[in-house]
Design an enzyme around this catalytic site. Structure first.
Site, PDB file in Angstrom:
ATOM      1  N   GLN A  78       0.874  -1.156  -0.213  1.00 25.00           N
ATOM      2  CA  GLN A  78       0.014  -0.043   0.036  1.00 25.00           C
ATOM      3  C   GLN A  78       0.801   1.299   0.059  1.00 25.00           C
ATOM      4  O   GLN A  78       1.145   1.730   0.947  1.00 25.00           O
ATOM      5  CB  GLN A  78      -1.018  -0.042   1.257  1.00 25.00           C
ATOM      6  CG  GLN A  78      -1.691   0.958   1.187  1.00 25.00           C
ATOM      7  CD  GLN A  78      -3.337   0.881   1.780  1.00 25.00           C
ATOM      8  OE1 GLN A  78      -3.311  -0.011   2.723  1.00 25.00           O
ATOM      9  NE2 GLN A  78      -4.027   1.902   1.948  1.00 25.00           N
ATOM     10  N   PHE A  79       1.099   1.694  -1.221  1.00 25.43           N
ATOM     11  CA  PHE A  79       2.126   2.951  -1.346  1.00 25.43           C
ATOM     12  C   PHE A  79       1.581   4.171  -0.543  1.00 25.43           C
ATOM     13  O   PHE A  79       2.099   4.976  -0.473  1.00 25.43           O
ATOM     14  CB  PHE A  79       2.461   3.182  -2.809  1.00 25.43           C
ATOM     15  CG  PHE A  79       1.441   3.802  -3.670  1.00 25.43           C
ATOM     16  CD1 PHE A  79       0.996   4.977  -3.926  1.00 25.43           C
ATOM     17  CD2 PHE A  79       0.237   2.999  -4.308  1.00 25.43           C
ATOM     18  CE1 PHE A  79       0.021   5.420  -4.578  1.00 25.43           C
ATOM     19  CE2 PHE A  79      -0.815   3.426  -4.872  1.00 25.43           C
ATOM     20  CZ  PHE A  79      -0.833   4.921  -5.091  1.00 25.43           C
ATOM     21  N   THR A  80       0.053   4.142  -0.512  1.00 25.30           N
ATOM     22  CA  THR A  80      -0.852   5.454   0.117  1.00 25.30           C
ATOM     23  C   THR A  80      -0.260   5.710   1.452  1.00 25.30           C
ATOM     24  O   THR A  80      -0.460   6.772   1.788  1.00 25.30           O
ATOM     25  CB  THR A  80      -1.951   5.285  -0.215  1.00 25.30           C
ATOM     26  OG1 THR A  80      -2.721   3.935   0.484  1.00 25.30           O
ATOM     27  CG2 THR A  80      -2.461   5.051  -1.559  1.00 25.30           C
TER      28      THR A  80
END
Length: 152
Positions: A78-80
């Site tokens: 999850q890059f966010t």
């Protein structure tokens, strides 16, 4: 590297209507990888995840780790987790590692967690539009950042 651990009684990831990974009791781990992350960061975080004592013992106290309850892990990239929100209303993701760095580190995290737990780690699909379903137990949610490892 950042991880959001959620103690769950069940969790699953679905991509295009197909379940890619599912677990019963254990951790849903949302993993964010940053450009400056190292193999040392990965090992530190994996050890922390596996050793985190947040599962109830016979007295109802959070005293047991994943191995003590025969728990499982669902690991989702999850890059966010590296969203920068200081300016404006549209988050910036400049700190998040690009796929050429993030994919190998994500895959290494899977291998490292499997080696530490002796169990298969359930996963999503890197970069896919994933639908995550979970039943948070407690709720217990822990946020960890490898930048904190040197702060005593």
């Amino acid at each position: 590297m950042r991880a959001v651990l959620q103690r769950v009684t069940q969790a699953s990831c679905t991509v295009d209507g197909n379940i890619t990974g599912e677990i019963g009791h254990g951790f849903l781990v949302l993993l964010g990888i940053e450009d400056i992350d190292t193999a040392e960061d990965l090992q530190w975080l994996a050890n922390k995840i596996v050793g985190m004592r947040v599962f109830g013992d016979e007295n109802g106290l959070m005293n047991k780790a994943l191995c003590d309850i025969d728990g499982n892990i669902l690991l989702i990239s999850q890059f966010t987790l590296f969203a920068q929100t200081k300016k404006g209303n549209r988050p910036s993701f400049l700190r998040a590692a690009k796929p050429d760095k993030a994919i190998p580190m994500y895959e290494q995290m899977i291998t490292t967690l499997e080696n530490l737990t002796g169990k298969k780690v359930a996963t999503g699909i890197f970069g896919a539009d994933m639908k995550i379903s979970l039943l948070n137990d407690g709720p217990v949610t822990i946020i960890m950042d490898t930048r904190d490892k040197d702060n005593h």
